[in-house]
Scaffold this active site. Structure first.
Site, PDB file in Angstrom:
ATOM      1  N   CYS A 190     -75.636   0.846  -8.940  1.00 33.08           N
ATOM      2  CA  CYS A 190     -74.577  -0.703  -8.465  1.00 33.08           C
ATOM      3  C   CYS A 190     -73.492  -0.324  -8.834  1.00 33.08           C
ATOM      4  O   CYS A 190     -73.273  -0.166 -10.041  1.00 33.08           O
ATOM      5  CB  CYS A 190     -75.368  -1.646  -9.594  1.00 33.08           C
TER       6      CYS A 190
ATOM      7  N   CYS B 191     -71.644  -2.796 -10.184  1.00 30.53           N
ATOM      8  CA  CYS B 191     -71.918  -2.719 -12.111  1.00 30.53           C
ATOM      9  C   CYS B 191     -71.071  -2.190 -12.709  1.00 30.53           C
ATOM     10  O   CYS B 191     -70.643  -2.490 -14.326  1.00 30.53           O
ATOM     11  CB  CYS B 191     -73.745  -3.175 -12.128  1.00 30.53           C
TER      12      CYS B 191
END
Length: 314
Positions: free
Chosen positions: A78, A81
């Site tokens: 991600c 993230c």
């Protein structure tokens, strides 16, 4: 209803029967803290921890009884993230134990992410005193993350004020405690009986009234799904019974204002429709008042809804 490990409601809007579990977890956490102090001080808790499906109960739920736990749902693939996680970790270090960052790899811990109904990552939630508080999704700018964490830190101050307001040695009502225990076991019949027994002795007891309202809410929504009900409403928007059920399910899902607004909308629409039956307005009004009482007048959203209801009716 999908729940996090340990039986904790992931929606965070209304306490739906975890009071006894919270009490036990808080006692265990406080005892562990006391034991550490007696031993000359336990090892300091790391401000950033990795949490798994197995460790959630101890690392998050029990720990949240004495300190807020911020959960960061993330994954190695991600990209957002990779922007958010370092910010959270840096603030966790800088805030020096005022809260703990619990990192959950959604790929390695699918049970947790599914139970928390994580739709996208990164997603941030807060657990405080055993209750899950919605956070945010996506990689927010650093300044907004700081503002969010300041609100998290403020939770402990609000709890301390509430504790100071309670007189020491307040006796525990065994009848209410029995009802709370039944709710924790998801024994709705036993809980209802216990709350009704309290009300027979003390009509109007606030805790018993709210507890019984919680039982009835769970009974009404058992086996029903919000998405399915909303789909049914698309085909039959004037179905007042479905609108009331949708409001119940929204309240359970943490959509408190949306639930109130739905019922206010039903009242307004029924009043403005000459072909509508008066019973529709009465049913929606009674249902809204019931949900307002359940949430409680300490909530600003309740006061706003009461003002809107008065404007709609007069």
């Amino acid at each position: 209803m999908t729940q996090l490990p340990g039986g904790y409601n992931p929606y965070g809007a209304v306490d739906l029967g975890v009071l006894a579990q919270q009490k036990q977890a808080r006692e265990r956490a406080m005892q562990a803290q006391a034991d550490g102090a007696a031993d000359g001080g336990a090892a300091p808790v790391s401000p950033v921890i990795e949490v798994t499906d197995v460790s959630f109960e101890q690392d998050v739920v029990q720990r949240s009884m004495i300190i807020p736990v911020v959960i960061d749902f993330w994954a190695t693939w991600c990209e957002p993230c990779k922007q958010l996680s370092p910010i959270l970790e840096r603030f966790a270090e800088a805030d020096n134990g005022q809260w703990v960052l619990a990192k959950v790899d959604v790929d390695a811990n699918p049970q947790l992410s599914a139970a928390a109904q994580v739709q996208s990552i990164p997603t941030v939630m807060v657990v405080w005193q055993g209750q899950v508080i919605p956070g945010f999704a996506g990689a927010l700018p650093e300044a907004q993350v700081r503002d969010f964490l300041n609100q998290v830190i403020a939770l402990t101050g609000e709890q301390a004020q509430g504790d100071d307001a309670e007189p020491e040695g307040t006796p525990v009502d065994p009848a209410l405690e029995a009802a709370d225990d039944a709710m924790a076991r998801n024994d709705l019949e036993a809980a209802a009986t216990a709350y009704q027994a309290v009300l027979a002795e003390r009509p109007g007891d606030v805790d018993a009234v709210q507890g019984l309202a919680q039982v009835e809410l769970l009974r009404r929504t058992e086996g029903r799904d919000l998405a399915r009900v909303l789909s049914e409403l698309d085909a039959d928007p004037n179905n007042v019974s479905l609108q009331l059920l949708a409001a119940d399910l929204q309240l359970l899902a943490g959509e408190v204002e949306q639930a109130f607004d739905r019922l206010l909308g039903v009242i307004a629409e029924q009043r403005n429709n000459p072909e509508a039956e008066a019973s529709g307005v009465d049913a929606a009004k009674a249902h809204l008042l019931m949900l307002l009482d359940l949430v409680g007048n300490d909530d600003e959203r309740v006061l706003a809804a009461r003002r809107s209801l008065a404007s709609a009716l007069f």
